[in-house]
Design an enzyme around this catalytic site. Structure first.
Site, PDB file in Angstrom:
ATOM      1  CG  ASP A 143      -3.780  -1.736  -4.567  1.00 54.77           C
ATOM      2  OD1 ASP A 143      -4.751  -1.370  -5.525  1.00 54.77           O
ATOM      3  OD2 ASP A 143      -4.481  -0.606  -4.377  1.00 54.77           O
ATOM      4  CG  ASP A 149     -12.576   2.039   2.607  1.00 54.19           C
ATOM      5  OD1 ASP A 149     -12.397   0.831   2.034  1.00 54.19           O
ATOM      6  OD2 ASP A 149     -13.280   2.455   1.940  1.00 54.19           O
ATOM      7  CG  ASP A 181      -2.369   0.739   0.916  1.00 56.76           C
ATOM      8  OD1 ASP A 181      -2.773   0.874  -0.477  1.00 56.76           O
ATOM      9  OD2 ASP A 181      -2.383   0.917   2.293  1.00 56.76           O
TER      10      ASP A 181
END
Length: 344
Positions: A169, A319, A131
């Site tokens: 991701d 989130d 991330d």
């Protein structure tokens, strides 16, 4: 930093979910519901049930955050709130395996699923440099630690049935340069190795994350997906933790599929009932207001390219610390109520 609507803020936190928690929850509540779960009693008292296996073979965790919230609201006499959260509690959601006890957690979830005659849905999100330092930053300390973690997950799954969504991701962040280039070769090797390890298991399906329809340059993903081993996987996953519509996600997935060996894909429909947020404020992927639950999980999609609609992101978990939300991965009942209320 916001990068091309990649879906930052996976909403993962190390929750320390142990095998004992998974199995205890199953033991407490599975006895109160049949495998296909018609349930007895009225709406305010009946236990969380499993979905019909022929349309939705994935395990509903009877001790998840949503199920606990239902019990709390019912105890407090909040019947309307309980009924709304039940929309989440009675659907299977991804179990995100934590960094500390991968073998115990994977074993706990898959054993509980097996006892209910269902398949476990697991999410693996522990790649090094995860991330890019944002809300869900972290991951394994290095490549060797990640390989050991994958080995633990695989040992915990064993021969039991599991569907794995691999590393949200991880590929996309190499393409958009969010992950520094010096880490790319190792990441390709780690992803390919993870797919090889997991596919060596008897009853495990693996879907490598491939971003979402908000990504404006899908042509940049083809080769990175191949280098990451997508052709050895069962397919790929799109829209994980994002809000793109199912229709847009199908079109995006088919564009990718045509370039990576016609692989099928799964779509995260957990929060896409109203599509992406287009209102004011930065980071439209992070706890956007006014969103809704999407299509219920099912393997009967009516499209041979789409293996399943899944709830990979756990609806109601934050989130990140944006728009008044708690830390990434923490349960946020007010947001969960909004998702359920707005659902069609």
């Amino acid at each position: 930093m916001y990068r091309k609507n990649t879906g930052r803020g996976r909403g993962f936190a190390a929750r320390g979910v142990s095998a004992a928690v998974a199995l205890t929850g199953a033991a407490l509540l599975l006895a109160g519901c049949s495998s296909d779960g018609d349930g007895d009693g009225d709406e305010a008292t009946r236990p969380v049930k499993q979905q019909p296996k022929d349309t939705d073979p994935f395990w509903v965790n009877p001790d998840g955050n949503a199920a606990r919230q239902v019990a709390t609201y019912e105890k407090d006499g909040k019947k309307d709130e309980a009924a709304r959260i039940r929309k989440i509690a009675e659907q299977p959601v991804g179990e995100w395996i934590g960094p500390e006890q991968p073998e115990d957690e994977a074993r706990g979830f898959t054993e509980a699923a097996e006892k209910a005659d269902r398949d476990a849905l697991l999410v693996l999100y522990n790649i090094p440099h995860r991330d890019c330092g944002q809300f869900s930053k972290g991951g394994a300390a290095d490549g060797n630690a990640y390989r050991a973690w994958i080995d633990g997950v695989a040992k915990g799954i064993g021969d039991r049935a599991a569907t794995v969504v691999l590393e949200p991701d991880a590929v996309l962040h190499m393409v958009d340069k969010c992950t520094p280039e010096e880490f790319h070769e190792e990441r390709y090797d780690l992803l390919k190795g993870a797919i090889t390890k997991l596919k060596s298991l008897k009853n495990t399906k693996v879907y490598l994350d491939a971003g979402n329809a908000g990504w404006s340059h899908p042509d940049g993903l083809y080769e990175p997906l191949k280098r990451s081993g997508v052709e050895q996987a069962d397919g790929f996953a799109v829209n994980v933790s994002n809000f793109q519509t199912t229709e847009a996600s199908v079109a995006y997935g088919k564009t990718l599929s045509a370039k990576v060996g016609d692989k099928p894909f799964v779509i995260d429909t957990s929060r896409n009932g109203r599509g992406p947020y287009t209102g004011k404020g930065k980071d439209p992927w992070c706890n956007p207001p006014g969103r809704a639950l999407g299509k219920a999980p099912t393997t009967k999609t009516g499209d041979p390219s789409v293996d399943a609609y899944l709830w990979v992101k756990r609806p109601g978990e934050s989130d990140g610390t944006c728009r008044g939300g708690p830390q990434a991965g923490q349960w946020w009942p007010e947001y969960a109520l909004g998702l359920a209320k707005n659902a069609s």
